[in-house]
Motif scaffolding. Structure first.
Motif, PDB file in Angstrom:
ATOM      1  N   SER A  57       5.052  73.451  43.043  1.00 22.33           N
ATOM      2  CA  SER A  57       5.146  72.005  43.304  1.00 22.33           C
ATOM      3  C   SER A  57       3.977  71.274  42.669  1.00 22.33           C
ATOM      4  O   SER A  57       4.151  70.202  42.071  1.00 22.33           O
ATOM      5  CB  SER A  57       5.167  71.738  44.810  1.00 22.33           C
ATOM      6  N   ARG A  58       2.787  71.824  42.789  1.00 22.03           N
ATOM      7  CA  ARG A  58       1.603  71.185  42.204  1.00 22.03           C
ATOM      8  C   ARG A  58       1.744  71.059  40.685  1.00 22.03           C
ATOM      9  O   ARG A  58       1.377  70.038  40.105  1.00 22.03           O
ATOM     10  CB  ARG A  58       0.344  71.959  42.566  1.00 22.03           C
ATOM     11  N   GLN A  59       2.283  72.088  40.048  1.00 26.13           N
ATOM     12  CA  GLN A  59       2.436  72.022  38.597  1.00 26.13           C
ATOM     13  C   GLN A  59       3.509  71.013  38.183  1.00 26.13           C
ATOM     14  O   GLN A  59       3.325  70.297  37.195  1.00 26.13           O
ATOM     15  CB  GLN A  59       2.726  73.405  38.008  1.00 26.13           C
ATOM     16  N   LEU A  60       4.606  70.927  38.933  1.00 26.51           N
ATOM     17  CA  LEU A  60       5.613  69.899  38.609  1.00 26.51           C
ATOM     18  C   LEU A  60       5.023  68.495  38.734  1.00 26.51           C
ATOM     19  O   LEU A  60       5.278  67.625  37.894  1.00 26.51           O
ATOM     20  CB  LEU A  60       6.839  70.038  39.510  1.00 26.51           C
ATOM     21  N   VAL A  86       2.812  80.271  37.130  1.00 28.14           N
ATOM     22  CA  VAL A  86       2.996  80.290  38.591  1.00 28.14           C
ATOM     23  C   VAL A  86       4.450  80.507  38.987  1.00 28.14           C
ATOM     24  O   VAL A  86       4.779  80.471  40.168  1.00 28.14           O
ATOM     25  CB  VAL A  86       2.412  79.029  39.282  1.00 28.14           C
ATOM     26  N   GLY A  87       5.331  80.724  38.010  1.00 25.94           N
ATOM     27  CA  GLY A  87       6.697  81.121  38.326  1.00 25.94           C
ATOM     28  C   GLY A  87       7.783  80.085  38.134  1.00 25.94           C
ATOM     29  O   GLY A  87       8.945  80.349  38.448  1.00 25.94           O
ATOM     30  N   LEU A  88       7.446  78.909  37.624  1.00 23.20           N
ATOM     31  CA  LEU A  88       8.510  77.950  37.309  1.00 23.20           C
ATOM     32  C   LEU A  88       9.282  78.458  36.095  1.00 23.20           C
ATOM     33  O   LEU A  88       8.706  79.034  35.174  1.00 23.20           O
ATOM     34  CB  LEU A  88       7.939  76.563  37.008  1.00 23.20           C
ATOM     35  N   THR A  89      10.574  78.237  36.096  1.00 19.61           N
ATOM     36  CA  THR A  89      11.395  78.629  34.956  1.00 19.61           C
ATOM     37  C   THR A  89      11.434  77.485  33.949  1.00 19.61           C
ATOM     38  O   THR A  89      11.199  76.325  34.304  1.00 19.61           O
ATOM     39  CB  THR A  89      12.839  78.950  35.401  1.00 19.61           C
ATOM     40  N   PRO A  90      11.753  77.789  32.695  1.00 20.38           N
ATOM     41  CA  PRO A  90      11.931  76.706  31.734  1.00 20.38           C
ATOM     42  C   PRO A  90      12.953  75.667  32.204  1.00 20.38           C
ATOM     43  O   PRO A  90      12.751  74.469  32.020  1.00 20.38           O
ATOM     44  CB  PRO A  90      12.401  77.426  30.465  1.00 20.38           C
ATOM     45  N   ALA A  91      14.029  76.111  32.839  1.00 18.56           N
ATOM     46  CA  ALA A  91      15.041  75.167  33.327  1.00 18.56           C
ATOM     47  C   ALA A  91      14.460  74.234  34.385  1.00 18.56           C
ATOM     48  O   ALA A  91      14.740  73.030  34.381  1.00 18.56           O
ATOM     49  CB  ALA A  91      16.245  75.927  33.888  1.00 18.56           C
ATOM     50  N   GLU A  92      13.661  74.758  35.293  1.00 11.67           N
ATOM     51  CA  GLU A  92      13.035  73.914  36.325  1.00 11.67           C
ATOM     52  C   GLU A  92      12.052  72.931  35.705  1.00 11.67           C
ATOM     53  O   GLU A  92      11.995  71.758  36.106  1.00 11.67           O
ATOM     54  CB  GLU A  92      12.315  74.786  37.359  1.00 11.67           C
TER      55      GLU A  92
END
Length: 134
Positions: A57-60, A86-92
């Protein structure tokens, strides 16, 4: 310098950004070492170390903030890499960027998407492409 804040911040910086974060801090040592300390102590030791939000969430939020400002592509590159770390996908990531279109406008979102594309290519990860439209 507050040694505990710095150490807590350095650990968080390495967890999130790894070598990319280390390069940023190293690049400041000759010109503005205090700025590097502020980044480590305040941004990562105080802000990123808080509870209440996970690192994804912080990175988004960080990506959205940087793209909204415009002209922050070098910092956006660092945080796009961090988002993947931190685990976000390219799609996210792309969906988060696209969500900013009605609030920020196409030029800044296009710049962010093209920056993301370059990061994905550099890291050898596949972007969501046309399959993301549902």
């Amino acid at each position: 310098m507050d040694k505990q804040r710095y150490e807590r911040g350095w650990e968080k910086l390495m967890e999130i950004d790894g070598e990319g974060g280390q390069r940023v801090i190293e690049s400041l040592k000759e010109i503005a070492p205090d700025l590097g300390s502020y980044v480590v102590e305040f941004a990562f030791g105080d802000i990123y170390s808080r509870g209440g939000l996970d690192l994804k969430s912080r990175q988004l939020i960080t990506i959205a903030s940087l793209l909204t400002q415009g002209g922050c592509e070098p910092q956006l590159t660092v945080h796009l890499n961090a988002a993947l770390n931190v685990g976000l996908t390219p799609a996210e990531i792309v969906e988060g960027i696209m969500h900013c279109v009605p609030y920020t406008g196409f030029p800044r979102v296009l710049n962010a998407v093209l920056t993301a594309k370059a990061v994905f290519q550099e890291r050898g990860v596949t972007g969501p492409g046309a399959a993301s439209r549902e």
